[in-house]
Scaffold this motif. Sequence first.
Motif, PDB file in Angstrom:
ATOM      1  N   THR A 123      56.589  60.575  43.164  1.00  8.25           N
ATOM      2  CA  THR A 123      56.007  59.982  41.951  1.00  8.25           C
ATOM      3  C   THR A 123      54.653  59.355  42.258  1.00  8.25           C
ATOM      4  OG1 THR A 123      58.213  59.465  41.095  1.00  8.25           O
ATOM      5  CG2 THR A 123      56.360  58.268  40.124  1.00  8.25           C
ATOM      6  N   PHE A 124      53.663  59.679  41.450  1.00  3.17           N
ATOM      7  CA  PHE A 124      52.373  58.990  41.516  1.00  3.17           C
ATOM      8  C   PHE A 124      52.466  57.695  40.714  1.00  3.17           C
ATOM      9  CE2 PHE A 124      50.465  63.327  42.188  1.00  3.17           C
ATOM     10  CZ  PHE A 124      49.885  63.048  43.428  1.00  3.17           C
ATOM     11  N   VAL A 125      51.863  56.635  41.200  1.00  2.00           N
ATOM     12  CA  VAL A 125      51.791  55.386  40.440  1.00  2.00           C
ATOM     13  C   VAL A 125      50.325  55.042  40.199  1.00  2.00           C
ATOM     14  CG1 VAL A 125      54.004  54.504  41.261  1.00  2.00           C
ATOM     15  CG2 VAL A 125      51.932  54.009  42.570  1.00  2.00           C
ATOM     16  N   PRO A 126      50.034  54.271  39.144  1.00  2.00           N
ATOM     17  CA  PRO A 126      48.637  54.075  38.748  1.00  2.00           C
ATOM     18  C   PRO A 126      47.864  53.062  39.584  1.00  2.00           C
ATOM     19  CG  PRO A 126      50.102  52.892  37.262  1.00  2.00           C
ATOM     20  CD  PRO A 126      50.986  53.691  38.176  1.00  2.00           C
ATOM     21  N   SER A 127      46.589  53.348  39.720  1.00  2.00           N
ATOM     22  CA  SER A 127      45.629  52.362  40.213  1.00  2.00           C
ATOM     23  C   SER A 127      45.086  51.664  38.975  1.00  2.00           C
ATOM     24  CB  SER A 127      44.506  53.066  40.988  1.00  2.00           C
ATOM     25  OG  SER A 127      43.755  52.163  41.746  1.00  2.00           O
ATOM     26  N   LEU A 128      45.043  50.337  38.995  1.00  2.00           N
ATOM     27  CA  LEU A 128      44.751  49.565  37.784  1.00  2.00           C
ATOM     28  C   LEU A 128      43.265  49.223  37.636  1.00  2.00           C
ATOM     29  CD1 LEU A 128      47.713  47.004  37.978  1.00  2.00           C
ATOM     30  CD2 LEU A 128      47.714  49.354  37.087  1.00  2.00           C
ATOM     31  N   HIS A 129      42.925  48.836  36.400  1.00  2.00           N
ATOM     32  CA  HIS A 129      41.616  48.263  36.070  1.00  2.00           C
ATOM     33  C   HIS A 129      40.444  49.207  36.316  1.00  2.00           C
ATOM     34  CE1 HIS A 129      44.102  44.802  35.746  1.00  2.00           C
ATOM     35  NE2 HIS A 129      44.206  44.614  37.039  1.00  2.00           N
ATOM     36  N   THR A 130      40.700  50.522  36.267  1.00  2.00           N
ATOM     37  CA  THR A 130      39.600  51.485  36.317  1.00  2.00           C
ATOM     38  C   THR A 130      39.401  52.008  34.905  1.00  2.00           C
ATOM     39  OG1 THR A 130      40.270  52.103  38.560  1.00  2.00           O
ATOM     40  CG2 THR A 130      38.695  53.538  37.466  1.00  2.00           C
ATOM     41  N   ASP A 131      38.661  51.265  34.120  1.00  5.12           N
ATOM     42  CA  ASP A 131      38.444  51.621  32.715  1.00  5.12           C
ATOM     43  C   ASP A 131      37.327  52.655  32.565  1.00  5.12           C
ATOM     44  OD1 ASP A 131      40.388  49.715  31.926  1.00  5.12           O
ATOM     45  OD2 ASP A 131      38.889  48.126  32.116  1.00  5.12           O
ATOM     46  N   GLU A 132      36.304  52.511  33.402  1.00  6.17           N
ATOM     47  CA  GLU A 132      35.191  53.463  33.403  1.00  6.17           C
ATOM     48  C   GLU A 132      34.741  53.645  34.849  1.00  6.17           C
ATOM     49  OE1 GLU A 132      30.708  54.119  31.488  1.00  6.17           O
ATOM     50  OE2 GLU A 132      31.897  52.333  30.966  1.00  6.17           O
ATOM     51  N   ILE A 133      34.897  54.850  35.366  1.00  9.69           N
ATOM     52  CA  ILE A 133      34.580  55.103  36.772  1.00  9.69           C
ATOM     53  C   ILE A 133      33.094  54.864  37.026  1.00  9.69           C
ATOM     54  CG2 ILE A 133      34.515  56.857  38.589  1.00  9.69           C
ATOM     55  CD1 ILE A 133      36.941  58.139  37.288  1.00  9.69           C
ATOM     56  N   ASN A 134      32.824  54.212  38.131  1.00 10.37           N
ATOM     57  CA  ASN A 134      31.448  53.963  38.538  1.00 10.37           C
ATOM     58  C   ASN A 134      30.711  55.301  38.680  1.00 10.37           C
ATOM     59  OD1 ASN A 134      29.050  53.268  39.769  1.00 10.37           O
ATOM     60  ND2 ASN A 134      29.978  52.283  41.544  1.00 10.37           N
ATOM     61  N   PRO A 135      29.689  55.552  37.839  1.00  9.69           N
ATOM     62  CA  PRO A 135      29.001  56.852  37.892  1.00  9.69           C
ATOM     63  C   PRO A 135      28.306  57.096  39.225  1.00  9.69           C
ATOM     64  CG  PRO A 135      27.798  55.306  36.499  1.00  9.69           C
ATOM     65  CD  PRO A 135      29.102  54.658  36.812  1.00  9.69           C
TER      66      PRO A 135
ATOM     67  N   PHE B 102      36.719  51.046  42.183  1.00  2.81           N
ATOM     68  CA  PHE B 102      36.038  52.263  41.708  1.00  2.81           C
ATOM     69  C   PHE B 102      35.606  52.201  40.248  1.00  2.81           C
ATOM     70  CE2 PHE B 102      39.325  53.549  44.873  1.00  2.81           C
ATOM     71  CZ  PHE B 102      38.459  53.598  45.944  1.00  2.81           C
ATOM     72  N   ASP B 103      35.721  51.039  39.644  1.00  4.74           N
ATOM     73  CA  ASP B 103      35.295  50.885  38.257  1.00  4.74           C
ATOM     74  C   ASP B 103      33.812  50.537  38.192  1.00  4.74           C
ATOM     75  OD1 ASP B 103      36.374  50.572  35.363  1.00  4.74           O
ATOM     76  OD2 ASP B 103      35.135  48.792  35.658  1.00  4.74           O
ATOM     77  N   LYS B 104      33.216  50.828  37.052  1.00  6.81           N
ATOM     78  CA  LYS B 104      31.802  50.529  36.853  1.00  6.81           C
ATOM     79  C   LYS B 104      31.525  49.034  36.983  1.00  6.81           C
ATOM     80  CE  LYS B 104      28.075  51.286  33.494  1.00  6.81           C
ATOM     81  NZ  LYS B 104      27.740  51.861  32.159  1.00  6.81           N
ATOM     82  N   LYS B 105      32.523  48.192  36.627  1.00 12.14           N
ATOM     83  CA  LYS B 105      32.368  46.742  36.678  1.00 12.14           C
ATOM     84  C   LYS B 105      32.898  46.128  37.982  1.00 12.14           C
ATOM     85  CE  LYS B 105      34.512  46.087  32.760  1.00 12.14           C
ATOM     86  NZ  LYS B 105      35.104  45.390  31.583  1.00 12.14           N
ATOM     87  N   ALA B 106      33.222  46.955  38.959  1.00 15.13           N
ATOM     88  CA  ALA B 106      33.751  46.444  40.227  1.00 15.13           C
ATOM     89  C   ALA B 106      32.752  45.480  40.863  1.00 15.13           C
ATOM     90  CB  ALA B 106      34.045  47.593  41.178  1.00 15.13           C
ATOM     91  N   ALA B 107      33.246  44.274  41.215  1.00 16.13           N
ATOM     92  CA  ALA B 107      32.355  43.266  41.785  1.00 16.13           C
ATOM     93  C   ALA B 107      33.037  42.460  42.886  1.00 16.13           C
ATOM     94  CB  ALA B 107      31.862  42.327  40.684  1.00 16.13           C
ATOM     95  N   GLY B 108      34.187  42.929  43.364  1.00 16.08           N
ATOM     96  CA  GLY B 108      34.880  42.209  44.430  1.00 16.08           C
ATOM     97  C   GLY B 108      36.378  42.174  44.210  1.00 16.08           C
ATOM     98  N   PHE B 109      37.082  41.608  45.163  1.00 16.39           N
ATOM     99  CA  PHE B 109      38.544  41.604  45.133  1.00 16.39           C
ATOM    100  C   PHE B 109      39.105  40.201  44.962  1.00 16.39           C
ATOM    101  CE2 PHE B 109      37.155  41.460  49.590  1.00 16.39           C
ATOM    102  CZ  PHE B 109      37.755  40.291  50.027  1.00 16.39           C
ATOM    103  N   VAL B 110      40.379  40.143  44.568  1.00 14.40           N
ATOM    104  CA  VAL B 110      41.134  38.895  44.510  1.00 14.40           C
ATOM    105  C   VAL B 110      41.963  38.803  45.792  1.00 14.40           C
ATOM    106  CG1 VAL B 110      42.904  37.596  43.255  1.00 14.40           C
ATOM    107  CG2 VAL B 110      41.285  39.045  42.011  1.00 14.40           C
ATOM    108  N   PRO B 111      41.948  37.677  46.497  1.00 14.55           N
ATOM    109  CA  PRO B 111      42.757  37.565  47.716  1.00 14.55           C
ATOM    110  C   PRO B 111      44.233  37.361  47.392  1.00 14.55           C
ATOM    111  CG  PRO B 111      41.594  35.511  47.302  1.00 14.55           C
ATOM    112  CD  PRO B 111      41.118  36.486  46.266  1.00 14.55           C
ATOM    113  N   GLY B 112      45.091  37.645  48.371  1.00 12.15           N
ATOM    114  CA  GLY B 112      46.518  37.463  48.181  1.00 12.15           C
ATOM    115  C   GLY B 112      47.254  37.352  49.497  1.00 12.15           C
ATOM    116  N   ASN B 113      48.530  37.001  49.419  1.00  9.40           N
ATOM    117  CA  ASN B 113      49.403  36.883  50.590  1.00  9.40           C
ATOM    118  C   ASN B 113      50.452  37.985  50.579  1.00  9.40           C
ATOM    119  OD1 ASN B 113      48.067  34.590  51.368  1.00  9.40           O
ATOM    120  ND2 ASN B 113      49.679  33.166  50.799  1.00  9.40           N
ATOM    121  N   GLY B 114      50.876  38.417  51.751  1.00 11.79           N
ATOM    122  CA  GLY B 114      51.913  39.441  51.812  1.00 11.79           C
ATOM    123  C   GLY B 114      52.336  39.722  53.234  1.00 11.79           C
ATOM    124  N   ALA B 115      53.394  40.505  53.361  1.00 16.45           N
ATOM    125  CA  ALA B 115      53.908  40.889  54.679  1.00 16.45           C
ATOM    126  C   ALA B 115      54.610  42.227  54.562  1.00 16.45           C
ATOM    127  CB  ALA B 115      54.883  39.837  55.214  1.00 16.45           C
ATOM    128  N   GLY B 116      54.544  43.022  55.625  1.00 12.16           N
ATOM    129  CA  GLY B 116      55.244  44.297  55.630  1.00 12.16           C
ATOM    130  C   GLY B 116      55.486  44.794  57.042  1.00 12.16           C
TER     131      GLY B 116
END
Length: 456
Positions: A362-374, A222-236
């Motif tokens: 408790t709310f926890v933060p979403s990261l790397h949203t420095d400037e919301i995509n207008p 949701f950031d103005k500079k959003a251009a894609g995601f980083v892949p990762g591994n996980g399980a739940g």
Amino acid sequence: MSMSLPMPGNDFAIAIVGMAGRFPMAENCDEFWENLKAGKDCITRDIQEENDNPMFIRAYGRWEDSDTFDHEFFGITYEEASKMDPQQGKLIETCYAALENAGCVVTNNNRIGLFAGADEFIHVWKDLYTTSEDEVDYYIKRMNFAGSFTLRASYILNLRGPSIYSKTACATSLVNIHLACQSLLNYECDTALAGGISIYPEQRGYYCVENTLSPDGYTRSFDKKAAGFVPGNGAGIVVLKRFSDAVKDRDTIYSVIYGSSVNNDGGEKIGYSAPSVDGEQRAMQDALMAAGVSPDYIQYIETHGTATKLGDEVEIQSIKNVYGSASGKIAVGSVKSNVGHLNIAAGIAGIIKTVNMLYHKTFVPSLHTDEINPDLEITQTPFYINTETREWINDGIPRMAGVSAFGVGGTNCHIILGEGEEHKEVVSGLSSYIFPISAASKEAFDALKTRSYEYF
């Protein structure tokens, strides 16, 4: 917001009574929660990799020991374990840990179902096509493919309910929770394990793909500079029971599932891999209808949040269409900003994050949203991107949230969660207690003893 809303009905509610997981930089759900509270970016960057291609990004949501499996604990020989995909072993371990967390004892009378999915079985494919010399060997090795994924785990753990493997791309683990809820409501099982796992063997980085994979190694949902995601591994894996049974059994109820929905986009969109406002919107509307609540109940939405321009805009538009009439503010976030896109395990990561938020209030933060995509146009709406850790104050209404996962190809899933309750036995008049522990080996016993100290 200050208002009074009744608690939603519990006739078809499902209780989350246990959970287990492994995520980048977190060996269990407790460490995962601590990382989320701290606003920690769990992506490993600057990985040592000899690759001069400028399109290769040295970043990944890593799982360092993803190829290890305590096969002896489960009575599996080394020879058999060596033929299994790492995801198979980790599923068995995660299911076992989730059952322990729930205090659930496996018996012949407890019908426990398993609903799970996994990423591609690369280890098995390589083994099959590089070493198979005859037709008999070929068919033996095929027993380690995805078709046996949940079945083998059910066999090893003696689970007697439905054992279903499903795969709907990035929506897989959330869809499995939906399927497990339906199975419980149909009385096909009394307890259900649901989730997914994604282990890609090469965790050195990735090649940037425009409008899909991040060019700088950060997931900026949701950031103005959003251009894609980083892949990762996980399980739940989460452990589910009918709400009435969980109350009767005095289980710890981490959260309550009030409704869920799954659909597909169909063909009326710009392309096979493109998201659809209509499809996502219908999933949200149907989940709210199943839960029997209006948008006024929802105070948080855990989004799919892929940080792609098209994906973010379509998802926010869908949310505005469905939840835009809410009377109060609704926080929005994405766990992908912390751990990357975990593919098959993406939805379960979002669920475990949101369950912890409800449980700990408790709310926890979403990261790397420095400037919301207008272009998202949320300034005049009830929505805001939550970027800080803070108490979840509910102003007298039940704490509730929505969680989304969308799979490439058109599968959309949305789940409505509410806060649960913890039942504690009050014991008084005793100066000391006996707390027995046991393990299959001295090393395991020492590790369990160390972990047990954390609870005293």
